[in-house]
Enzyme design. Sequence first.
Site, PDB file in Angstrom:
ATOM      1  NE  ARG A 190     -11.214   2.112   3.211  1.00  0.00           N
ATOM      2  CZ  ARG A 190     -10.018   1.836   2.880  1.00  0.00           C
ATOM      3  NH1 ARG A 190      -9.530   1.366   1.897  1.00  0.00           N
ATOM      4  NH2 ARG A 190      -8.901   2.364   3.733  1.00  0.00           N
ATOM      5  CE  LYS A 222      -8.377   1.794  14.451  1.00  0.00           C
ATOM      6  NZ  LYS A 222      -7.461   1.648  13.095  1.00  0.00           N
TER       7      LYS A 222
HETATM    8  N1  BES Z   1      -9.953   5.556  11.748  1.00  0.00           N
HETATM    9  C1  BES Z   1      -9.024   4.942  11.062  1.00  0.00           C
HETATM   10  C2  BES Z   1      -7.956   5.830  10.406  1.00  0.00           C
HETATM   11  C3  BES Z   1      -7.121   6.668  11.421  1.00  0.00           C
HETATM   12  C4  BES Z   1      -5.849   6.185  11.968  1.00  0.00           C
HETATM   13  C5  BES Z   1      -7.567   7.895  11.878  1.00  0.00           C
HETATM   14  C6  BES Z   1      -5.027   7.062  12.639  1.00  0.00           C
HETATM   15  C7  BES Z   1      -6.756   8.664  12.715  1.00  0.00           C
HETATM   16  C8  BES Z   1      -5.600   8.067  13.321  1.00  0.00           C
HETATM   17  C9  BES Z   1      -9.517   4.013   9.664  1.00  0.00           C
HETATM   18  O1  BES Z   1     -10.781   3.472   9.985  1.00  0.00           O
HETATM   19  C10 BES Z   1      -8.759   2.632   9.900  1.00  0.00           C
HETATM   20  O2  BES Z   1      -8.740   2.289  10.497  1.00  0.00           O
HETATM   21  N2  BES Z   1      -7.881   2.726   8.640  1.00  0.00           N
HETATM   22  C11 BES Z   1      -6.975   1.741   8.435  1.00  0.00           C
HETATM   23  C12 BES Z   1      -7.354   1.271   7.161  1.00  0.00           C
HETATM   24  C13 BES Z   1      -6.603   0.125   6.721  1.00  0.00           C
HETATM   25  C14 BES Z   1      -7.375  -1.198   7.544  1.00  0.00           C
HETATM   26  C15 BES Z   1      -7.056  -0.396   5.141  1.00  0.00           C
HETATM   27  C16 BES Z   1      -5.784   2.131   8.572  1.00  0.00           C
HETATM   28  O3  BES Z   1      -5.448   3.399   7.852  1.00  0.00           O
HETATM   29  O4  BES Z   1      -4.666   1.608   8.941  1.00  0.00           O
HETATM   30 MN    MN Z   2     -10.879   1.700  11.079  1.00  0.00          MN
END
Ligand code: BES
Ligand code: MN
Length: 473
Positions: free
Chosen positions: A326, A253
């Site tokens: 997921r 991230k």
């Molecule tokens: N934990 C995150 C989602 C999230 C984002 C929760 C912001 C709370 C606040 C999840 O694991 C994630 O990183 N999702 C990605 C998925 C993508 C890589 C397909 C996302 O939503 O960007």
């Molecule tokens: Mn994630």
Amino acid sequence: MQFKTNPKTFSTLALRIIPVFEENTAEILTSKLGFSGIPSSIFSGKKDTSYTLELEGQVILLVGLGTNPEYKTIENSFRRILSKNSSLVEKLVSIDFDDNFSADQIEAALVGFQLGSYSIGFYKKEKPKDYSKLKVEIITVIDKSKSLTDRAEKIASAKIEAFKLVDLPPNKITPEYLGDWAKNLGKKSKLDVKVFDVKKAKSEGLEAFLAVGRGSAKDPKFIIIEYRHPKAKFHLGLVGKGVTFDTGGLNIKTQGMHHMKSDMGGGAAVLATTQLIAELEVHVNLTAIVPAVENTIDKESFLPSEIIGSHAGLSIEVIDTDAEGRLILADGLSYLIKNYKTDQVIDLATLTGSSIGTFGFECAALFCNDGNLSHGLQLAGEEVGEKSWPLPLWENYGKEMESEIADIKNFHGKPFAGAITAAKFVQAFTHNHPAWAHLDIAGVAFGDGEFSKTKTGTAYGVSLLLRYIENQL
Ligand code: BES
Ligand code: MN
Ligand code: ZN
């Protein structure tokens, strides 16, 4: 806090709190204070207002609730008291409810009042104010008011537990910590608790879960809690995403990573709800699963393009290691559905930024293949101020997740429909369970609010699930 209902003698040294409905302001003031002459420009019982006065040496706090206040409005109005006016509170407080208050409204007030004692200053030299010895007298005409205060105490402590699990840092709240937390609950409440370590998870085939945990120095733990009641009306399965920190893995991230200590918000809600259901001895059977794992990087980390297995037997192409939630939900749900014949299954997960793109911070995204369950969750959420709103599970979205090399891929690689395609991925591991709901709580588990300067846990899910379950009985 120590609650006492309808004490024989009225302590005049207490801070006296009088909650006021806007439409009955004059009557309430007359009956409680003996006069109604406070000009409405100063206090008229409007929502989110308050007024402090001194009468014959007694400090009185009038709390305006507006007309027909919702559960959350009352909860927040009362949370404000200790959170913002703590200087008014000494050793004793009395809360003087008008006859028009329902049991539900009193519950909301007492829960909120206790939540006001919560503060996140865990690691400060100066410790936050301790309210454990505060005496709280409750005046109400509701009978069984003792059981009402007991219930409110249990609800508030479950919510505070959920706050803490999210707000404490990821070097404290590790998968092992969550496993121990569950074992302790098991001891306290006589629940059957199993915590799988890596070896056991391997032998159970939890391969997707293990892949996510491979890059972490902290061992993943797969937590299972069983609560059984002889008078149970139905059997509910819960799965909560327990990513104790989400760096994104090798797809690291680049923004807001420090917020990702909250990525176990679904797990926290499931654990705290289980504690609450057990303490209240609710007539339900509950099986709760929290796959707890840290998603980080190391030489052992799972790689984008790796093909991994899963409990359901589907092979998964990992397109993006940041789509880890997921993967662990897939194994959590598959394990639950294969091993426990629950009537309904609900999962809660901080799953996608896309759900925030769709709904902002107002509600969770709800995905459900059963009308009753879907409506029941929406209704319960409206009743307690933890809302959700449906999105579709149409098959064309599922097609997006087809992989050429494996049975399914974990990300379609496109900048749209992220919450829906994630839900379709998760659904593929539910063995066609006929009553499954998925709540994407990324926007509501952790957020800005009036009670702190930084984002904090909301305990979203605890009140919702309790209300949902009780509405079915
Ligand atoms: N934990 C995150 C989602 C999230 C984002 C929760 C912001 C709370 C606040 C999840 O694991 C994630 O990183 N999702 C990605 C998925 C993508 C890589 C397909 C996302 O939503 O960007
Ligand atoms: Mn994630
Ligand atoms: Zn995540």
